[in-house]
Design a protein around this motif. Structure first.
Motif, PDB file in Angstrom:
ATOM      1  N   LEU A   1      25.644   6.364  -3.970  1.00  0.00           N
ATOM      2  CA  LEU A   1      24.997   6.761  -5.428  1.00  0.00           C
ATOM      3  C   LEU A   1      26.068   6.121  -6.592  1.00  0.00           C
ATOM      4  O   LEU A   1      25.948   5.456  -7.543  1.00  0.00           O
ATOM      5  CB  LEU A   1      24.546   8.160  -5.520  1.00  0.00           C
ATOM      6  N   SER A   2      27.500   6.451  -6.409  1.00  0.00           N
ATOM      7  CA  SER A   2      28.298   6.368  -7.263  1.00  0.00           C
ATOM      8  C   SER A   2      28.722   5.107  -7.377  1.00  0.00           C
ATOM      9  O   SER A   2      29.083   4.625  -8.590  1.00  0.00           O
ATOM     10  CB  SER A   2      29.720   7.297  -6.801  1.00  0.00           C
ATOM     11  N   GLN A   3      28.635   4.181  -6.549  1.00  0.00           N
ATOM     12  CA  GLN A   3      28.645   2.680  -6.643  1.00  0.00           C
ATOM     13  C   GLN A   3      27.605   1.970  -7.354  1.00  0.00           C
ATOM     14  O   GLN A   3      27.639   0.907  -7.947  1.00  0.00           O
ATOM     15  CB  GLN A   3      28.698   1.897  -5.287  1.00  0.00           C
ATOM     16  N   ALA A   4      26.430   2.626  -7.337  1.00  0.00           N
ATOM     17  CA  ALA A   4      25.211   2.227  -7.808  1.00  0.00           C
ATOM     18  C   ALA A   4      24.842   2.625  -9.211  1.00  0.00           C
ATOM     19  O   ALA A   4      23.613   2.619  -9.631  1.00  0.00           O
ATOM     20  CB  ALA A   4      24.083   2.186  -6.922  1.00  0.00           C
ATOM     21  N   GLY A   5      25.889   3.167  -9.950  1.00  0.00           N
ATOM     22  CA  GLY A   5      25.686   3.520 -11.485  1.00  0.00           C
ATOM     23  C   GLY A   5      25.514   4.902 -11.540  1.00  0.00           C
ATOM     24  O   GLY A   5      25.411   5.413 -12.742  1.00  0.00           O
ATOM     25  N   GLY A   6      25.694   5.645 -10.506  1.00  0.00           N
ATOM     26  CA  GLY A   6      25.623   7.209 -10.662  1.00  0.00           C
ATOM     27  C   GLY A   6      24.291   7.794 -10.933  1.00  0.00           C
ATOM     28  O   GLY A   6      23.005   6.951 -11.137  1.00  0.00           O
ATOM     29  N   PRO A   7      24.061   9.361 -10.746  1.00  0.00           N
ATOM     30  CA  PRO A   7      22.472   9.558 -11.066  1.00  0.00           C
ATOM     31  C   PRO A   7      21.775   9.191 -12.330  1.00  0.00           C
ATOM     32  O   PRO A   7      20.921   9.270 -12.417  1.00  0.00           O
ATOM     33  CB  PRO A   7      22.915  11.104 -10.760  1.00  0.00           C
ATOM     34  N   ASP A   8      22.778   9.044 -13.309  1.00  0.00           N
ATOM     35  CA  ASP A   8      22.310   9.082 -14.777  1.00  0.00           C
ATOM     36  C   ASP A   8      22.017   7.685 -15.063  1.00  0.00           C
ATOM     37  O   ASP A   8      21.139   7.404 -15.921  1.00  0.00           O
ATOM     38  CB  ASP A   8      23.325   9.567 -15.916  1.00  0.00           C
ATOM     39  N   ALA A   9      22.630   6.624 -14.453  1.00  0.00           N
ATOM     40  CA  ALA A   9      22.530   5.235 -14.846  1.00  0.00           C
ATOM     41  C   ALA A   9      22.147   4.404 -13.726  1.00  0.00           C
ATOM     42  O   ALA A   9      22.813   3.383 -13.480  1.00  0.00           O
ATOM     43  CB  ALA A   9      23.663   4.672 -15.795  1.00  0.00           C
ATOM     44  N   LEU A  10      21.481   5.097 -12.818  1.00  0.00           N
ATOM     45  CA  LEU A  10      21.136   4.398 -11.389  1.00  0.00           C
ATOM     46  C   LEU A  10      20.513   2.991 -11.670  1.00  0.00           C
ATOM     47  O   LEU A  10      19.619   2.725 -12.539  1.00  0.00           O
ATOM     48  CB  LEU A  10      20.185   5.257 -10.481  1.00  0.00           C
ATOM     49  N   GLU A  11      21.096   2.079 -11.232  1.00  0.00           N
ATOM     50  CA  GLU A  11      20.670   0.507 -11.370  1.00  0.00           C
ATOM     51  C   GLU A  11      19.586   0.187 -10.411  1.00  0.00           C
ATOM     52  O   GLU A  11      19.043  -0.966 -10.361  1.00  0.00           O
ATOM     53  CB  GLU A  11      21.880  -0.406 -11.485  1.00  0.00           C
ATOM     54  N   TYR A  12      19.092   0.969  -9.406  1.00  0.00           N
ATOM     55  CA  TYR A  12      18.335   0.761  -8.410  1.00  0.00           C
ATOM     56  C   TYR A  12      17.237   1.580  -8.297  1.00  0.00           C
ATOM     57  O   TYR A  12      17.107   2.683  -8.650  1.00  0.00           O
ATOM     58  CB  TYR A  12      19.069   0.631  -7.052  1.00  0.00           C
ATOM     59  N   VAL A  13      15.956   0.988  -7.887  1.00  0.00           N
ATOM     60  CA  VAL A  13      14.775   1.755  -7.656  1.00  0.00           C
ATOM     61  C   VAL A  13      14.280   1.660  -6.253  1.00  0.00           C
ATOM     62  O   VAL A  13      14.413   0.472  -5.597  1.00  0.00           O
ATOM     63  CB  VAL A  13      13.587   1.540  -8.887  1.00  0.00           C
ATOM     64  N   PRO A  14      13.663   2.668  -5.808  1.00  0.00           N
ATOM     65  CA  PRO A  14      13.186   2.539  -4.340  1.00  0.00           C
ATOM     66  C   PRO A  14      11.845   1.372  -4.470  1.00  0.00           C
ATOM     67  O   PRO A  14      11.083   1.335  -5.344  1.00  0.00           O
ATOM     68  CB  PRO A  14      12.366   3.958  -3.996  1.00  0.00           C
ATOM     69  N   GLY A  15      11.844   0.835  -3.386  1.00  0.00           N
ATOM     70  CA  GLY A  15      10.916  -0.423  -3.063  1.00  0.00           C
ATOM     71  C   GLY A  15       9.735   0.391  -2.704  1.00  0.00           C
ATOM     72  O   GLY A  15       9.395   1.390  -2.662  1.00  0.00           O
ATOM     73  N   GLN A  16       8.522  -0.396  -3.280  1.00  0.00           N
ATOM     74  CA  GLN A  16       7.105   0.168  -3.058  1.00  0.00           C
ATOM     75  C   GLN A  16       6.535  -0.505  -1.913  1.00  0.00           C
ATOM     76  O   GLN A  16       5.353  -0.180  -1.655  1.00  0.00           O
ATOM     77  CB  GLN A  16       6.286  -0.210  -4.390  1.00  0.00           C
ATOM     78  N   ASP A  17       6.914  -1.318  -1.112  1.00  0.00           N
ATOM     79  CA  ASP A  17       6.447  -1.868   0.156  1.00  0.00           C
ATOM     80  C   ASP A  17       6.361  -0.906   1.313  1.00  0.00           C
ATOM     81  O   ASP A  17       7.330  -0.134   1.333  1.00  0.00           O
ATOM     82  CB  ASP A  17       7.042  -3.037   0.583  1.00  0.00           C
TER      83      ASP A  17
ATOM     84  N   ARG B   1       0.807  -1.320  -0.044  1.00  0.00           N
ATOM     85  CA  ARG B   1       0.168   0.132  -0.158  1.00  0.00           C
ATOM     86  C   ARG B   1       0.979   1.330  -0.060  1.00  0.00           C
ATOM     87  O   ARG B   1       2.137   1.253  -0.030  1.00  0.00           O
ATOM     88  CB  ARG B   1      -0.963   0.048   1.251  1.00  0.00           C
ATOM     89  N   VAL B   2       0.209   2.419   0.099  1.00  0.00           N
ATOM     90  CA  VAL B   2       1.092   3.726   0.087  1.00  0.00           C
ATOM     91  C   VAL B   2       0.744   4.398   1.290  1.00  0.00           C
ATOM     92  O   VAL B   2       1.862   5.372   1.626  1.00  0.00           O
ATOM     93  CB  VAL B   2       0.901   4.771  -1.021  1.00  0.00           C
ATOM     94  N   TRP B   3       0.015   4.340   2.344  1.00  0.00           N
ATOM     95  CA  TRP B   3      -0.240   5.057   3.302  1.00  0.00           C
ATOM     96  C   TRP B   3       0.291   4.381   4.645  1.00  0.00           C
ATOM     97  O   TRP B   3      -0.034   3.834   5.424  1.00  0.00           O
ATOM     98  CB  TRP B   3      -1.615   5.471   3.585  1.00  0.00           C
ATOM     99  N   GLY B   4       1.750   4.665   4.650  1.00  0.00           N
ATOM    100  CA  GLY B   4       2.705   4.275   5.553  1.00  0.00           C
ATOM    101  C   GLY B   4       3.930   4.582   5.473  1.00  0.00           C
ATOM    102  O   GLY B   4       4.501   5.458   4.987  1.00  0.00           O
ATOM    103  N   VAL B   5       4.808   3.986   6.501  1.00  0.00           N
ATOM    104  CA  VAL B   5       6.417   4.267   6.385  1.00  0.00           C
ATOM    105  C   VAL B   5       6.859   3.104   5.498  1.00  0.00           C
ATOM    106  O   VAL B   5       6.802   2.071   5.416  1.00  0.00           O
ATOM    107  CB  VAL B   5       7.069   4.087   7.814  1.00  0.00           C
ATOM    108  N   PRO B   6       7.709   3.738   4.435  1.00  0.00           N
ATOM    109  CA  PRO B   6       8.290   2.916   3.516  1.00  0.00           C
ATOM    110  C   PRO B   6       9.329   1.989   4.131  1.00  0.00           C
ATOM    111  O   PRO B   6      10.069   2.335   4.733  1.00  0.00           O
ATOM    112  CB  PRO B   6       8.988   3.872   2.625  1.00  0.00           C
TER     113      PRO B   6
END
Length: 1012
Positions: A579-595, A526-531
């Protein structure tokens, strides 16, 4: 002397013995008589003292000292709630919490408030809970402790989200996560304001400007730290497991978010699983010519397509049977042969029996997929209570099934999506069909087509439903975050042994609930809570979380709240070095989880925010019994995980509020009682009068809160009646201490009238029992003790006896001062005794105490104060022996005026005579302590029968057993009570029959009036 010789006055030794600690008297109980709290038998009496107030109409009106007080006898209509609001203002209710926090005291009492849910109006359940907490807090504050009580609210979660979305109907689909969160937040804030103002109106003491809210940024930040602390210890992990899933809410649910519907209807089926490869021992028992099938029963036909195995009990007996109808051979548990044959409306002939272990390594065919093998596997969860003793196992749809799959490396693929619909993987016949509806229907038809369905029947049973949508849930495997409670349970159970539970049975209930819980799923879709603060790799099954990412997110959340998870671009949610180890700001390989985190994790970590200091534990957690599987448990598990200790020292568990007949409250039944209507009245005041908050508080206190608590108009009316009687008692006390200054007018205890000393003795006993009841959080006992004292000991007994002395003696006469000395102490103990329960009434009384120039708040002046010199157990023997004779006298003149009679007491020489003689030194008196107690015109005390008596007398005989020093001295004395009409006239001032003629004052009144 009228009759015979006077008995010799007792010596000092006999007198001393008379005042030692004596056991209770043995009184015969006569029909129609009531027993008081002290074992006394009393009848209601009439007497001059009861009619005195009207004597003030005569010429002696100004000489009678009638009670004087402005304390009102009744508060009618709106007066009650209006007076309470006035008292709250005048007596500083809103400043009380901060005042007591600033005191320099040694002890602190911490009650950690379990947060109510911010999604509705205040109701009687809230009243029950918050008032119980307030009574406890006010008691401990008056005992001298500094109270630590921070009220809180649970603000996130599915119920609020659903309410918000329902307001938008079809448009809800188009709302962004942030829009939903904003609307949910404002919804929760509105509910909090409503609830908060109600709690303040009920007189709940707290710093209402400094509460805790689970949607506050600082609270959320603390919670995220707790999440990472547990993750870092390996106590939180991500896994693919079956969980309770709500198709109607599209999210995983925890056990605490389920309701069990006992009326749920399932389509249960008996299914054949054809034997494919028998184990060697089984092969020798069947000839191989007839086909053999394993018989399986399930209440969830939709799970059959996901079957991976059939489980058996290794140490149980199984049988090969022949069906009389079809001639087919079946295998099932030997214990289930008869009931299953009966269900199938056939008979089974047992061909042979064998042990479960003989099924090892055998296989059978999947009933819907002919080329799929279902192995036979041993399992601990197989029982013989229902079914066939063989269990269909679908690892994606059952917790126990999943553990079998883990042991035997079975597939755990899930064929059901988030909407509770079969996926493509279930095959063309089933895909896109809702498993609990059309999907079940199609599965049953497919089983019929494969000739593997033996019977389908409807089964009414208890089934889990989503607590908010009220729709059934399913169990389905999905990737979720879990707390590893297996490791925590052992330590938690050990720590619970040191926690005090009230009632004691709640401990076992909590342990049982914890034992039944296989794991704790803490992620919600859901969305109404602490990520949940993790980043998922875009292409691989990997996630990113470490101390650097957490520290960065926590600081952002502390400053801006958890909205940042949805408002900031992903590259800003990560610290630069990561961030620099995860692909940098332009090629970020990770996305925030949705739970988001389960709200039980939200509220379960509240101790970390509210209790200052790493080792601090709350003295008390006090909530409803549903929290044994909810907040009590989530608080305990998180506290054990973080610091290996329980967050509470004592846990008090109360029941739910129910209607008059024990039914649940619901709008459809029309039995909902709104606390605001209780306090301020409804539209029709004749049906719903304005009772004020103290009636609500008395109802809470007097209820047996450790079971279910019923509330009804009659219960509230009875509470008002109790308080009304209490008001009258208090008014009598206040009115009769007018003109009395305790500092200068008090009489030393040893010089007081015996009955006054006796009341102080009873008062000390009452104070000690009341204090003990508060300590045990047994507020119902406090109410019962108080009610018995003010109705029986005071109104029915003491007040009826002392009115004459109070009204008719001289104002400063020591006899009257003796009585007033007792009344002052009674008033003080009484008010402090009920102050935690009825704070408004207690403060109102304090405003009317005549000898206090500037009244302080009762709550700022401490707890009950009694003196050890009040305790004189010997007085009980003296009073109760006298009362035994008084009751005989009053019982002989039912409904008549006691003052119109003379009474003679004949007691054989001995200890009883010596005791009674202390109440009356002379032979005959109309002013002695004994005569006051008898309420007669005059009382004569004799050691032997008079030689002659008039004809119109009533004689009553009795015995009284005196028991001294634990039974060392026992003496039974006989007595006779002789009653006759008085020969005296009615005094025009006191109305007692003690005057020589009707127009002259009796000697006592003549002396009191003097030259007036």
């Amino acid at each position: 002397m009228r009759w015979g010789l006077r008995h010799r006055r007792p010596g000092p030794a006999a007198l001393a013995a008379a005042w030692t600690l004596w056991g209770p008297p043995r009184l015969p109980c006569r029909p129609g008589w009531r027993e008081t709290a002290r074992g006394l038998l009393v009848r209601s009496v009439t007497g001059a003292s009861n009619q005195l107030q009207s004597s003030s109409n005569g010429r002696y009106r100004d000489t009678v000292l009638l009670p004087q007080t402005s304390f009102p006898m009744k508060l009618l209509g709106r007066q009650q709630p209006d007076t309470e609001l006035d008292i709250q203002q005048k007596c500083g209710f809103s400043e009380l919490y901060s005042w007591q926090r600033e005191r320099k005291v040694k002890t602190e009492f911490c009650l950690h408030d379990g947060p109510p849910y911010a999604n509705g109006d205040p109701h009687v359940g809230h009243a029950l809970n918050k008032i119980l907490k307030d009574i406890a807090n006010r008691y401990h504050m008056m005992r001298g402790s500094k109270i630590h009580f921070v009220p809180g609210w649970d603000c996130h979660g599915l119920p609020i989200e659903i309410k918000v979305l329902s307001e938008f109907g079809g448009k809800a689909q188009n709302l962004s996560a942030l829009e939903i969160r904003e609307k949910a937040r404002s919804f929760a804030k509105a509910a909090i304001e409503k609830q908060k103002s109600a709690f303040i109106r009920w007189g709940i003491m707290a710093d209402w400007n400094n509460c805790y809210y689970t949607f506050d940024g600082k609270y959320e930040a603390k919670q995220l730290r707790m999440f990472y602390q547990m993750y870092d210890k390996g106590l939180i992990y991500r896994s693919y497991k079956p969980v309770f899933w709500s198709p109607s809410s599209r999210t995983a649910l925890a056990e605490a978010e389920l309701e069990y519907n006992p009326e749920h209807v399932s389509r249960s089926i008996y299914v054949k699983f054809p034997l494919l490869k028998p184990a060697p021992k089984l092969a020798s028992l069947i000839d191989g010519s007839s086909p053999v099938s394993f018989l399986v029963w399930t209440t969830q036909p939709w799970t059959i397509p996901a079957n991976q195995a059939v489980c058996y009990m290794p140490d149980a007996k199984y049988a090969v049977v022949k069906c009389s109808k079809s001639g087919n051979l079946y295998i099932l548990a030997a214990d289930k042969v008869t009931p299953v044959a009966s269900a199938l409306k056939t008979t089974f002939e047992v061909i042979s029996t064998f042990s479960g272990v003989d099924l090892e390594n055998g296989t059978c065919t999947h009933p819907l997929i002919p080329d799929k093998v279902s192995p036979l596997l041993p399992a601990k969860h197989v029982t013989m209570t229902k079914g066939t003793g063989l269990v269909h196992t679908a690892p994606a749809h059952g917790m126990e099934d999943y553990s079998v799959a883990s042991q035997h490396s079975l597939s755990t693929d899930c064929l059901v999506d988030e909407d509770g619909v079969f996926t493509d993987a279930a095959g063309p016949e089933l895909q896109n069909k809702a498993v609990l509806e059309e999907g079940t229907d199609v599965v049953i038809k497919m089983l019929q087509a494969s000739k593997n369905l033996l019977l389908e029947e409807k089964l009414v049973h208890s089934y889990p439903y989503d607590w908010r949508t009220k729709k059934p849930v399913v169990i389905r495997a999905s990737k979720q975050w879990f707390v590893n409670i297996t490791e925590l349970k052992t330590a938690a159970k050990e720590l619970l042994k040191k926690v005090k539970f009230i009632p004691g049975s709640a401990l076992n209930a909590m342990v049982e609930m914890m034992d039944r819980r296989p794991y704790w799923c803490i992620s919600r879709q859901r969305v109404w809570g602490v990520p949940i603060p993790v980043f998922h790799h875009k292409t691989k099954d990997e996630f990113l979380i470490n101390s650097q990412t957490i520290e960065h997110i926590v600081k952002l959340v502390e400053q801006h709240g958890s909205d940042i998870w949805w408002t900031l671009p992903p590259e800003q949610l990560l610290p630069k070095e990561v961030l620099s180890q995860a692909g940098g700001p332009d090629a970020l390989e990770y996305v925030p989880g949705q739970d988001i985190l389960d709200i039980w994790f939200d509220s379960g970590t509240s101790w970390a925010y509210v209790l200052p200091g790493t080792d601090q534990r709350a003295d008390l957690y006090l909530e409803g019994k549903d929290q044994l599987g909810g907040w009590f448990q989530s608080s305990l598990l998180t506290s054990v995980a973080a610091r290996t200790q329980a967050p509470f020292k004592t846990v008090v568990v109360h029941g739910f509020t129910l209607g008059e007949k024990g039914e649940k409250m619901s709008k459809s039944l029309g039995n909902v009682i709104d606390p605001d209507v209780v306090i301020n009245g409804g539209q029709d005041p004749s049906k719903e009068p304005p009772y004020g908050a103290d009636v609500l508080r008395w109802w809470v206190a007097e209820s047996n809160v450790f079971t279910e608590v019923t509330i009804s108009p009659s219960a509230l009316s009875a509470a008002r009646e109790d308080i009304s009687k209490l008001r009258n008692t208090l008014r009598f006390l206040l009115g009769n201490v007018a003109g009395f200054n305790p500092e200068t007018d008090s009489i030393p205890v040893k010089n007081m009238y015996v009955i006054d000393q006796y009341m102080l003795h009873l008062l000390q006993d009452l104070a000690s029992k009341i204090t003990d009841s508060y300590k045990q959080y047994d507020f119902g006992k406090v109410v019962r003790l108080l009610r018995a004292f003010y109705t029986r000991e005071l109104s029915n007994f003491y007040f009826s006896i002392i009115k004459d002395r109070l009204y008719c003696e001289k104002a400063s006469d020591p006899k009257r001062r003796s009585c007033q000395t007792a009344l002052v102490e009674i008033l003080d103990v009484m008010v402090r005794s009920f102050a935690p329960i009825l704070p408004h009434l207690a403060e109102e009384v304090f405003q009317h105490v005549p000898y206090v120039k500037e009244p302080k708040s009762v709550f700022r002046t401490g707890w009950i104060n009694t003196s050890s010199i009040w305790k004189k157990p010997g007085l009980e023997e003296a009073m109760e022996s006298a009362c035994a004779m008084r009751d005989a006298f009053l019982g002989s003149i039912p409904g008549k005026n006691a003052a119109e009679h003379e009474v003679t007491l004949v007691i054989e020489p001995g200890l009883l005579f010596e005791i009674i003689e202390m109440l009356q030194a002379e032979e005959t008196s109309s002013t002695s302590q004994l005569n006051e107690l008898m309420m007669a015109s005059q009382t004569t005390l004799l050691p032997q029968e008079p030689p002659s008596m008039p004809a119109d007398v009533t004689e009553l005989r009795g015995t009284f057993l005196i028991n001294l020093e634990g039974g060392d001295i026992r003496e039974e004395s006989a007595y006779k009570v002789i009653v006759m009409p008085t020969t005296k006239e009615k005094c025009p001032r006191c109305w007692k029959y003690t005057a020589e003629s009707s127009d002259t004052l009796c000697p006592r009144c003549a002396n009191a009036v003097g030259g007036k």
